[in-house]
Scaffold this motif. Structure first.
Motif, PDB file in Angstrom:
ATOM      1  N   ALA A  41       0.832  -1.203   0.000  1.00 11.47           N
ATOM      2  CA  ALA A  41       0.000   0.000   0.000  1.00 11.47           C
ATOM      3  C   ALA A  41       0.867   1.254   0.000  1.00 11.47           C
ATOM      4  O   ALA A  41       0.554   2.240  -0.664  1.00 11.47           O
ATOM      5  CB  ALA A  41      -0.923  -0.017   1.219  1.00 11.47           C
ATOM      6  N   SER A  42       1.990   1.173   0.726  1.00 10.10           N
ATOM      7  CA  SER A  42       2.835   2.377   0.772  1.00 10.10           C
ATOM      8  C   SER A  42       3.526   2.618  -0.582  1.00 10.10           C
ATOM      9  O   SER A  42       3.667   3.760  -1.017  1.00 10.10           O
ATOM     10  CB  SER A  42       3.818   2.250   1.942  1.00 10.10           C
ATOM     11  N   LEU A  43       3.910   1.524  -1.270  1.00 12.16           N
ATOM     12  CA  LEU A  43       4.487   1.695  -2.617  1.00 12.16           C
ATOM     13  C   LEU A  43       3.471   2.338  -3.548  1.00 12.16           C
ATOM     14  O   LEU A  43       3.782   3.258  -4.292  1.00 12.16           O
ATOM     15  CB  LEU A  43       4.865   0.325  -3.207  1.00 12.16           C
ATOM     16  N   LEU A  44       2.219   1.829  -3.469  1.00  9.90           N
ATOM     17  CA  LEU A  44       1.163   2.361  -4.342  1.00  9.90           C
ATOM     18  C   LEU A  44       0.921   3.841  -4.024  1.00  9.90           C
ATOM     19  O   LEU A  44       0.806   4.673  -4.936  1.00  9.90           O
ATOM     20  CB  LEU A  44      -0.131   1.552  -4.161  1.00  9.90           C
ATOM     21  N   ALA A  45       0.910   4.171  -2.747  1.00 12.40           N
ATOM     22  CA  ALA A  45       0.643   5.565  -2.363  1.00 12.40           C
ATOM     23  C   ALA A  45       1.768   6.479  -2.869  1.00 12.40           C
ATOM     24  O   ALA A  45       1.519   7.554  -3.419  1.00 12.40           O
ATOM     25  CB  ALA A  45       0.525   5.664  -0.838  1.00 12.40           C
ATOM     26  N   SER A  57       1.588   6.730  -6.652  1.00 15.16           N
ATOM     27  CA  SER A  57       0.388   7.492  -7.037  1.00 15.16           C
ATOM     28  C   SER A  57       0.647   8.993  -6.926  1.00 15.16           C
ATOM     29  O   SER A  57       0.187   9.772  -7.761  1.00 15.16           O
ATOM     30  CB  SER A  57      -0.803   7.148  -6.132  1.00 15.16           C
ATOM     31  N   ARG A  58       1.402   9.394  -5.903  1.00 13.36           N
ATOM     32  CA  ARG A  58       1.682  10.836  -5.750  1.00 13.36           C
ATOM     33  C   ARG A  58       2.479  11.348  -6.946  1.00 13.36           C
ATOM     34  O   ARG A  58       2.328  12.482  -7.369  1.00 13.36           O
ATOM     35  CB  ARG A  58       2.452  11.102  -4.447  1.00 13.36           C
ATOM     36  N   ALA A  59       3.315  10.478  -7.539  1.00 14.58           N
ATOM     37  CA  ALA A  59       4.153  10.920  -8.673  1.00 14.58           C
ATOM     38  C   ALA A  59       3.405  10.867  -9.990  1.00 14.58           C
ATOM     39  O   ALA A  59       3.547  11.764 -10.819  1.00 14.58           O
ATOM     40  CB  ALA A  59       5.416  10.056  -8.751  1.00 14.58           C
ATOM     41  N   ALA A  82      -0.396   4.378 -11.492  1.00 14.87           N
ATOM     42  CA  ALA A  82       0.435   3.687 -10.499  1.00 14.87           C
ATOM     43  C   ALA A  82      -0.017   2.231 -10.359  1.00 14.87           C
ATOM     44  O   ALA A  82       0.812   1.312 -10.292  1.00 14.87           O
ATOM     45  CB  ALA A  82       0.366   4.413  -9.160  1.00 14.87           C
ATOM     46  N   GLN A  83      -1.340   2.011 -10.337  1.00 13.50           N
ATOM     47  CA  GLN A  83      -1.838   0.634 -10.216  1.00 13.50           C
ATOM     48  C   GLN A  83      -1.389  -0.210 -11.410  1.00 13.50           C
ATOM     49  O   GLN A  83      -0.900  -1.329 -11.249  1.00 13.50           O
ATOM     50  CB  GLN A  83      -3.374   0.643 -10.143  1.00 13.50           C
ATOM     51  N   ASN A  84      -1.543   0.367 -12.608  1.00 16.85           N
ATOM     52  CA  ASN A  84      -1.144  -0.376 -13.818  1.00 16.85           C
ATOM     53  C   ASN A  84       0.351  -0.652 -13.814  1.00 16.85           C
ATOM     54  O   ASN A  84       0.790  -1.772 -14.060  1.00 16.85           O
ATOM     55  CB  ASN A  84      -1.478   0.432 -15.085  1.00 16.85           C
ATOM     56  N   GLU A  85       1.141   0.390 -13.529  1.00 16.21           N
ATOM     57  CA  GLU A  85       2.596   0.226 -13.635  1.00 16.21           C
ATOM     58  C   GLU A  85       3.125  -0.764 -12.596  1.00 16.21           C
ATOM     59  O   GLU A  85       4.024  -1.554 -12.882  1.00 16.21           O
ATOM     60  CB  GLU A  85       3.290   1.592 -13.520  1.00 16.21           C
ATOM     61  N   LEU A  86       2.538  -0.720 -11.386  1.00 14.73           N
ATOM     62  CA  LEU A  86       2.993  -1.680 -10.366  1.00 14.73           C
ATOM     63  C   LEU A  86       2.713  -3.108 -10.820  1.00 14.73           C
ATOM     64  O   LEU A  86       3.529  -4.014 -10.613  1.00 14.73           O
ATOM     65  CB  LEU A  86       2.278  -1.413  -9.034  1.00 14.73           C
ATOM     66  N   ARG A  87       1.568  -3.295 -11.485  1.00 18.99           N
ATOM     67  CA  ARG A  87       1.232  -4.638 -11.991  1.00 18.99           C
ATOM     68  C   ARG A  87       2.270  -5.075 -13.037  1.00 18.99           C
ATOM     69  O   ARG A  87       2.791  -6.181 -12.990  1.00 18.99           O
ATOM     70  CB  ARG A  87      -0.185  -4.621 -12.576  1.00 18.99           C
ATOM     71  N   TRP A  88       2.598  -4.152 -13.970  1.00 16.20           N
ATOM     72  CA  TRP A  88       3.579  -4.510 -15.015  1.00 16.20           C
ATOM     73  C   TRP A  88       4.965  -4.761 -14.414  1.00 16.20           C
ATOM     74  O   TRP A  88       5.700  -5.633 -14.862  1.00 16.20           O
ATOM     75  CB  TRP A  88       3.652  -3.394 -16.071  1.00 16.20           C
ATOM     76  N   MET A  89       5.316  -3.978 -13.404  1.00 11.35           N
ATOM     77  CA  MET A  89       6.631  -4.176 -12.764  1.00 11.35           C
ATOM     78  C   MET A  89       6.706  -5.576 -12.140  1.00 11.35           C
ATOM     79  O   MET A  89       7.682  -6.307 -12.323  1.00 11.35           O
ATOM     80  CB  MET A  89       6.851  -3.128 -11.664  1.00 11.35           C
ATOM     81  N   ARG A  90       5.640  -5.960 -11.423  1.00 17.41           N
ATOM     82  CA  ARG A  90       5.652  -7.290 -10.764  1.00 17.41           C
ATOM     83  C   ARG A  90       5.674  -8.390 -11.812  1.00 17.41           C
ATOM     84  O   ARG A  90       6.406  -9.377 -11.673  1.00 17.41           O
ATOM     85  CB  ARG A  90       4.432  -7.433  -9.848  1.00 17.41           C
ATOM     86  N   GLN A  91       4.888  -8.199 -12.892  1.00 12.16           N
ATOM     87  CA  GLN A  91       4.875  -9.224 -13.956  1.00 12.16           C
ATOM     88  C   GLN A  91       6.265  -9.375 -14.557  1.00 12.16           C
ATOM     89  O   GLN A  91       6.742 -10.474 -14.789  1.00 12.16           O
ATOM     90  CB  GLN A  91       3.904  -8.820 -15.077  1.00 12.16           C
TER      91      GLN A  91
END
Ligand SMILES: C[S@@+](CC[C@H](N)C(=O)[O-])C[C@H]1O[C@@H](n2cnc3c(N)ncnc32)[C@H](O)[C@@H]1O
Length: 313
Positions: free
Chosen positions: A6-10, A13-15, A21-30
């Motif tokens: 949650a803190s990574l997403l937050a 998201s601020r940037a 942010a949700q999409n990019e975090l998903r692609w990063m993990r994939q």
């Protein structure tokens, strides 16, 4: 665990906003978890990826890859990240070539300012086997190395087959990237080019200096200035008319000069140039004035802007 995510997403998201942010975090993990990934991300953990992204690095350099039509390309700073408008017209061009009768011999394709090799590699993959023998030229050693890597990653043979090659090798499409400076008077010899070509493509640097100075830091800090600036200091052709100076047009002028003076393009050949927004008419005029190519079409990008000048005799 949940609170770390949650803190990574937050923070991300601020940037860049929550949805991105949700999409990019998903692609990063994939990208980090996919064992079949032939192109490895340039960071080891999602935390490092987020740190770099917050500092403004383009996502593609962090993931290390970028899809481009049927290709998966490796991308690394400072080589320019291929853009969607380039992918769009390269696919249109492949479609147009495919709709012609099969050529009696492989089409000789020359891509000037090849970068990752995205345009000739897309043509090699999208055209039937035995239709395309492509050469790419770039001044940057990083670009030529990456273009070679991308040929291997996308199973495109790296050299044009010789007369002694097996019939299977001769039937394959192939790509050869070479390092040479388009602005040098003897570039044809320097690059080992062998005109005439059937298809010449180019997405050259075209951004005027005033516009370059206003570009986002995520572009200026990570992408090679040589990939962007249309009128590089010390390389503006002396014959460029006053009215065409400082408009990012130097490379179009140089390409027209090479077509005119070095017979770079065969009699039925096609020249396909990506241009910046607002440059299409100027580039069409340069070609009409300097070359025998008088049949000119302007192609729009998916957002309705004229971004390609297509020319033939
Ligand atoms: C706009 S980028 C295009 C890259 C690639 N074709 C694409 O569409 O993603 C322009 C490329 O031109 C190359 N370049 C710049 N000056 C050059 C020169 N004088 N001779 C040859 N290539 C040059 C840069 O290194 C860069 O890779």
């Amino acid at each position: 665990m949940a609170s770390a995510a949650a803190s990574l997403l937050a923070r991300l998201s601020r940037a860049i906003g929550r949805e991105s942010a949700q999409n990019e975090l998903r692609w990063m993990r994939q990208a980090l978890q996919d064992p079949s990934n032939r192109i490895h991300p340039t960071a080891r953990t999602v935390e490092d990826m987020v740190e770099r992204r917050i500092r403004g690095e383009p996502l593609q350099y962090i993931l290390g890859s970028q899809p481009f039509g049927p290709l998966h390309l490796a991308v690394r700073s400072p080589v320019l990240i291929p853009r969607p408008e380039t992918e769009d017209w390269a696919l249109t061009l492949a479609h147009r070539i495919r709709s012609q009768a099969p050529p009696a011999r492989p089409l000789r394709i020359l891509d000037l300012c090849t970068g990752t090799g995205c345009i000739p590699l897309l043509l090699c993959r999208a055209l039937p086997p035995g239709w395309a023998h492509a050469t790419g030229v770039d001044v940057s050693e990083d670009a030529v190395a990456l273009a070679k890597e991308n040929a291997r990653l996308n199973d495109v043979p790296l050299s044009i087959p010789t007369r002694h090659a097996s019939s299977r090798e001769r039937r394959a499409n192939a790509f050869t990237p070479v390092r040479a400076d388009l602005m040098q008077p003897d570039v044809v010899r320097q690059a080992g080019l062998d005109p005439p070509y059937d298809v010449i493509t180019s997405n050259p640097p075209y951004i005027p200096k005033a516009e370059y100075d206003r570009l986002d830091a995520s572009v200026r800090d990570y992408e090679d200035v040589r990939a962007l600036l249309g009128d590089p200091v010390g390389a503006v052709p002396a014959t460029l008319p006053e009215a065409e100076r400082d408009k990012g047009l130097s490379f179009y002028h140089r390409i027209a000069e090479l077509v005119r003076d070095e017979d770079l393009l065969g009699p039925d050949g096609m020249l396909v140039l990506e241009v910046g927004d607002g440059q299409a008419d100027d580039v069409a005029n340069i070609l009409k004035r300097m070359t025998h190519l008088q049949q000119i079409e302007l192609w729009n990008d998916p957002w309705g802007k004229a971004r390609v000048v297509f020319a033939r005799r």
